[in-house]
Scaffold this active site. Structure first.
Site, PDB file in Angstrom:
ATOM      1  N   ASP A   1       0.814  -1.355   0.520  1.00 60.09           N
ATOM      2  CA  ASP A   1      -0.057  -0.337   0.161  1.00 60.09           C
ATOM      3  C   ASP A   1       0.858   1.360  -0.430  1.00 60.09           C
ATOM      4  OD1 ASP A   1      -2.461   1.126   0.204  1.00 60.09           O
ATOM      5  OD2 ASP A   1      -2.933   0.262   1.892  1.00 60.09           O
TER       6      ASP A   1
ATOM      7  N   GLY B   1      -5.380   9.859   2.631  1.00 61.66           N
ATOM      8  CA  GLY B   1      -4.957  10.897   1.351  1.00 61.66           C
ATOM      9  C   GLY B   1      -6.503  10.789   0.543  1.00 61.66           C
TER      10      GLY B   1
ATOM     11  N   GLU C   1      -8.205  -0.260   4.264  1.00 62.74           N
ATOM     12  CA  GLU C   1      -6.826   0.244   4.215  1.00 62.74           C
ATOM     13  C   GLU C   1      -6.127  -0.807   5.722  1.00 62.74           C
ATOM     14  OE1 GLU C   1      -5.584   3.356   1.397  1.00 62.74           O
ATOM     15  OE2 GLU C   1      -5.728   3.338   3.146  1.00 62.74           O
TER      16      GLU C   1
HETATM   17  C1  5RP Z   1      -5.948   5.907   0.503  1.00 63.17           C
HETATM   18  C2  5RP Z   1      -3.994   6.682   1.324  1.00 63.17           C
HETATM   19  C3  5RP Z   1      -2.881   6.328  -0.157  1.00 63.17           C
HETATM   20  O1  5RP Z   1      -2.557   5.605  -0.283  1.00 63.17           O
HETATM   21  C4  5RP Z   1      -1.858   7.769   0.103  1.00 63.17           C
HETATM   22  O2  5RP Z   1      -2.978   7.978  -0.439  1.00 63.17           O
HETATM   23  C5  5RP Z   1      -1.049   7.016  -0.920  1.00 63.17           C
HETATM   24  O3  5RP Z   1      -1.096   7.448  -1.720  1.00 63.17           O
HETATM   25  P1  5RP Z   1      -0.275   8.265  -3.026  1.00 63.17           P
HETATM   26  O4  5RP Z   1       0.382   6.455  -3.508  1.00 63.17           O
HETATM   27  O5  5RP Z   1      -1.017   8.340  -4.715  1.00 63.17           O
HETATM   28  O6  5RP Z   1       0.489   8.799  -3.098  1.00 63.17           O
HETATM   29  O7  5RP Z   1      -3.687   6.416   2.202  1.00 63.17           O
HETATM   30  O8  5RP Z   1      -6.540   6.235   1.223  1.00 63.17           O
END
Ligand code: 5RP
Length: 259
Positions: free
Chosen positions: A109, A124, A131
């Site tokens: 993730d 985010g 998650e």
């Molecule tokens: C979503 C998340 C994502 O894993 C986090 O925002 C990272 O995203 P990116 O790889 O686009 O920077 O926690 O809820």
């Protein structure tokens, strides 16, 4: 005659148009190559966000490789939200529901911020509940990101828009008040931009997101526990003591790790 299909070598990948995309791909491909055990792993967790796109892509390349196809075709991938389910399907992988596969062998993730102890801020993209479900159901939790996600000092120093907190809709005002008055948050905002970009964001679990700013966070574990104990809170975006390894890529394709 059938041409044999081999996994593309990381060193021979074409350079992508955007430097950040190179960074994300470098981290994701390395993380998959170094941690995925095609012979042993069976249930794979695929997270959310723009970096995990390259994780699913790389696993999809293993599926095409003659040497690995028979093993990877037996994988079941569980998702952390709708985007992640789409990634699984688009890359030809088999999708399974977490209700049927509650124990995961390895999960990948992204993160919004990563501190030197591998504590994370996530959410985010508003997918934090699933998650967290996947990241705490897996034996190996691997984080992939570009180097801009590293904390300057403490957690909260870089991701200044606040700790995402998923709340039951009817309780949002109460939790907002409690975060401000009981836990001394500096600001707490109800995340907007939901349906038709109007009104609150609604999560995959039909909840709302509050973003709570605390400045630099001294003790992420304690703060997580305190937020979690408020009535109406479903989950927080503080991921503490859970990640096994983090891969951080830069735009030159260099990757370093936090263990
Ligand atoms: C979503 C998340 C994502 O894993 C986090 O925002 C990272 O995203 P990116 O790889 O686009 O920077 O926690 O809820």
């Amino acid at each position: 005659f059938m041409a044999s299909i081999k996994l593309p070598k990381i060193s021979e990948l074409p350079v992508l148009g955007h430097p950040l995309e190179n960074a994300k791909r470098a981290a994701a491909y390395r993380a998959v190559d170094e941690n995925l055990d095609v012979y042993k792993h069976r249930v794979i967790g695929i997270g959310s966000g723009s970096t995990v796109v390259y994780v699913a892509q790389r696993i999809g390349q293993y599926l095409k490789d003659d040497e690995y196809r028979d093993y990877v075709s037996k994988f079941t991938c569980v998702a952390t939200g709708y985007q992640s389910k789409q990634l699984i399907i688009e890359n030809g992988l088999s999708y399974g529901i977490i209700e049927q596969y509650p124990y995961v062998d390895i999960a990948f993730d992204g993160a919004d911020e990563i501190d030197p102890n591998l504590n994370l801020i996530k959410g985010g993209g508003a997918c934090l509940f699933q998650e967290k479900l996947v990241s705490t159901s897996t034996k190996l939790f691997i984080v992939v990101a570009d180097t801009s996600k590293k904390s300057y000092t403490k957690l909260g120093s870089r991701w200044t828009q606040g700790v995402p907190v998923e709340v039951v809709p009817v309780a949002f005002a109460r939790v907002q008040h409690d975060l401000l008055k009981l836990l001394n948050a500096r600001t707490v905002t109800l995340r907007q931009g939901g349906k038709s970009k109007m009104g609150p964001v609604v999560t995959d679990n039909m909840n709302f997101i509050l973003d709570a700013c605390f400045g630099d966070i001294d003790d992420p574990g304690t703060l997580h526990q305190k937020i979690k104990s408020l009535v109406g809170v479903v989950e927080t975006g503080l991921f503490v003591d859970n990640a096994y390894k983090c891969y951080l890529g830069d735009s030159d394709g260099e990757v370093h790790t936090i263990v």
